[in-house]
Design an enzyme around this catalytic site. Structure first.
Site, PDB file in Angstrom:
ATOM      1  N   ASP A   1       0.856  -1.194   0.000  1.00 41.59           N
ATOM      2  CA  ASP A   1       0.000   0.000   0.000  1.00 41.59           C
ATOM      3  C   ASP A   1       0.894   1.248   0.000  1.00 41.59           C
ATOM      4  O   ASP A   1       1.795   1.375   0.850  1.00 41.59           O
ATOM      5  CB  ASP A   1      -0.862  -0.055   1.283  1.00 41.59           C
ATOM      6  CG  ASP A   1      -1.999   0.940   1.284  1.00 41.59           C
ATOM      7  OD1 ASP A   1      -2.406   1.382   0.198  1.00 41.59           O
ATOM      8  OD2 ASP A   1      -2.503   1.249   2.394  1.00 41.59           O
TER       9      ASP A   1
ATOM     10  N   ASP B   1      -9.069   0.926   6.026  1.00 41.21           N
ATOM     11  CA  ASP B   1      -8.166   0.702   7.154  1.00 41.21           C
ATOM     12  C   ASP B   1      -8.725   1.347   8.425  1.00 41.21           C
ATOM     13  O   ASP B   1      -8.867   0.710   9.463  1.00 41.21           O
ATOM     14  CB  ASP B   1      -6.781   1.277   6.815  1.00 41.21           C
ATOM     15  CG  ASP B   1      -5.738   0.938   7.871  1.00 41.21           C
ATOM     16  OD1 ASP B   1      -6.043   0.117   8.769  1.00 41.21           O
ATOM     17  OD2 ASP B   1      -4.620   1.479   7.812  1.00 41.21           O
TER      18      ASP B   1
HETATM   19  P1  13P Z   1      -9.158   4.865   5.228  1.00 41.66           P
HETATM   20  O1  13P Z   1      -8.283   5.699   6.095  1.00 41.66           O
HETATM   21  O2  13P Z   1     -10.359   5.617   4.785  1.00 41.66           O
HETATM   22  O3  13P Z   1      -9.526   3.556   5.849  1.00 41.66           O
HETATM   23  O4  13P Z   1      -8.330   4.511   3.881  1.00 41.66           O
HETATM   24  C1  13P Z   1      -7.368   3.488   3.869  1.00 41.66           C
HETATM   25  C2  13P Z   1      -6.519   3.505   2.665  1.00 41.66           C
HETATM   26  O5  13P Z   1      -6.775   4.178   1.681  1.00 41.66           O
HETATM   27  C3  13P Z   1      -5.326   2.657   2.670  1.00 41.66           C
HETATM   28  O6  13P Z   1      -4.539   2.847   1.537  1.00 41.66           O
HETATM   29  O1  G3H Z   2      -3.134   4.806   3.563  1.00 46.89           O
HETATM   30  C1  G3H Z   2      -2.888   4.650   4.734  1.00 46.89           C
HETATM   31  C2  G3H Z   2      -3.241   3.359   5.396  1.00 46.89           C
HETATM   32  O2  G3H Z   2      -4.358   3.550   6.229  1.00 46.89           O
HETATM   33  C3  G3H Z   2      -2.061   2.810   6.129  1.00 46.89           C
HETATM   34  O3  G3H Z   2      -1.749   3.593   7.217  1.00 46.89           O
HETATM   35  O4  G3H Z   2       0.689   4.091   6.950  1.00 46.89           O
HETATM   36  O5  G3H Z   2      -0.453   4.278   9.189  1.00 46.89           O
HETATM   37  O6  G3H Z   2      -0.023   2.028   8.169  1.00 46.89           O
HETATM   38  P1  G3H Z   2      -0.292   3.508   7.928  1.00 46.89           P
HETATM   39 ZN    ZN Z   3      -4.534   4.805   0.737  1.00 41.71          ZN
END
Ligand code: 13P
Ligand code: G3H
Ligand code: ZN
Length: 324
Positions: free
Chosen positions: A95, A269
């Site tokens: 991600d 997330d």
């Molecule tokens: P949210 O913060 O809306 O759950 O989005 C998560 C996300 O885009 C992770 O890449």
């Molecule tokens: O895009 C963000 C996701 O929610 C992941 O969050 O970088 O804190 O793990 P993080």
């Molecule tokens: Zn994201």
């Protein structure tokens, strides 16, 4: 070098082809620890849904890349145990990868899909970086997600105050020149639990999505920042000592509409974080003598599983599609 196939994982190509035909989106849930992973696998097995396990750079730092790889492999085996035979389709996805080196390292560590997020770069630099990652990843049949437009909120530790919506006139050129397999777009979603200012309209720009779809028909679109921030979770967090004021997410009906269109992957997330926090706060507040982590992580895991099941059935529409 480990290829994702040796871990029992799949890339996103087949998943997206099927979800496009079926009018649903694949859930992309982030994980950083065992309980989150168990909840995701349990929920997706019980609802018979394919799933994308997402690992952010932060998760890699938090949990260790080697452990995460074995956990993803464990997820495949665990799903077989739960179904009594066949594994549900599971992709392991990076991600918000922010460099070629990070994406390369993930490909070598058994990821089946990577995101190269060049959305903060000038257009031509975004193209150059995304193409470099796509060319490399495709040698190993790893699928690649690019991004155009900037989400408001915190993305890659960069805080953007305003959305920079994806410009429909750029998507055809970008996807052709980079060779990416899917495209994350900015249409008013944002990361975190505070997506709209209090009192403002909670609407994403489905008209921009429609315009993008017209320019690149059949191309897989991704929505980040798609938590709905359920008010009951915010109430519970606040009831048990939390202080989350004015948290607002994307209404579920808008995500459902997006999932029926060209959107093939929806990232969630924050909602999981809220479910975990609410459950743990409740145990801490109502059973103050409890000190066995299983007694609060267990209820948190159960709450998370229910949340994901709800998403698969009522938001993504992916339930029942594991064996398409
Ligand atoms: P949210 O913060 O809306 O759950 O989005 C998560 C996300 O885009 C992770 O890449
Ligand atoms: O895009 C963000 C996701 O929610 C992941 O969050 O970088 O804190 O793990 P993080
Ligand atoms: Zn994201």
């Amino acid at each position: 070098m480990i290829n994702y196939r040796d871990l029992g994982l799949v890339n996103t190509r087949d998943m997206f082809e099927k979800s496009a035909k079926g009018g649903y989106a694949i859930p992309a849930y982030n994980f950083n620890n065992m309980e989150q992973l168990q909840a995701i696998v349990q929920a997706c097995v019980e609802t018979e849904s394919p799933v994308i396990l997402q690992v952010s750079s932060g998760a890699r730092k938090y949990a260790n890349q080697t452990l995460l790889r074995y956990m993803a492999q464990g997820a495949v085996e665990y799903s077989k145990e739960l179904t009594g035979g066949r594994a549900i389709p599971i992709a392991l996805h990076l991600d918000h990868g922010d460099s070629f080196e990070l994406c390369k390292s993930c490909v070598e560590y058994g990821f089946s899909s990577v995101m190269i997020d060049g959305s903060h770069l000038p257009y031509e630099e975004n193209i150059e970086l995304s193409k470099k990652v796509a060319d490399y990843a495709h040698e190993f049949d790893v699928t690649v997600e690019g991004e155009l437009g900037v989400l408001a909120g915190i993305e890659d530790e960069v805080k953007a105050e305003e959305h920079v919506y994806t410009r429909p006139e750029e998507v055809e050129d970008f996807t052709k020149r980079t060779g990416v397999d899917s495209l994350a777009i900015a249409i008013g979603t944002s990361h975190g639990a505070y997506k709209f200012k209090p009192g403002t309209e909670t609407k994403i720009r489905l008209d921009i999505l429609e315009e993008i779809e017209k320019r690149i028909p059949g191309f897989s679109i991704v929505l980040h920042g798609s938590s709905s921030v359920p008010p009951e979770l915010i109430e519970k967090i606040n009831k048990y000592g939390g202080r989350m004021k004015d948290a607002v997410g994307i209404p579920e009906d808008q995500l459902r509409a997006a999932a029926k269109s060209a959107v093939q992957k929806i990232n969630i997330d924050s909602d999981g974080r809220l479910a975990v926090t609410a459950a743990i706060r409740e145990v801490m507040a109502t059973k103050p003598s409890e000190f066995d982590p299983r007694k609060y992580l267990g209820p948190a895991r159960d709450a998370l599983k229910e949340l994901y099941k709800h998403k698969n059935v009522h938001v993504l529409g992916s339930a029942g599609h594991a064996w398409d």
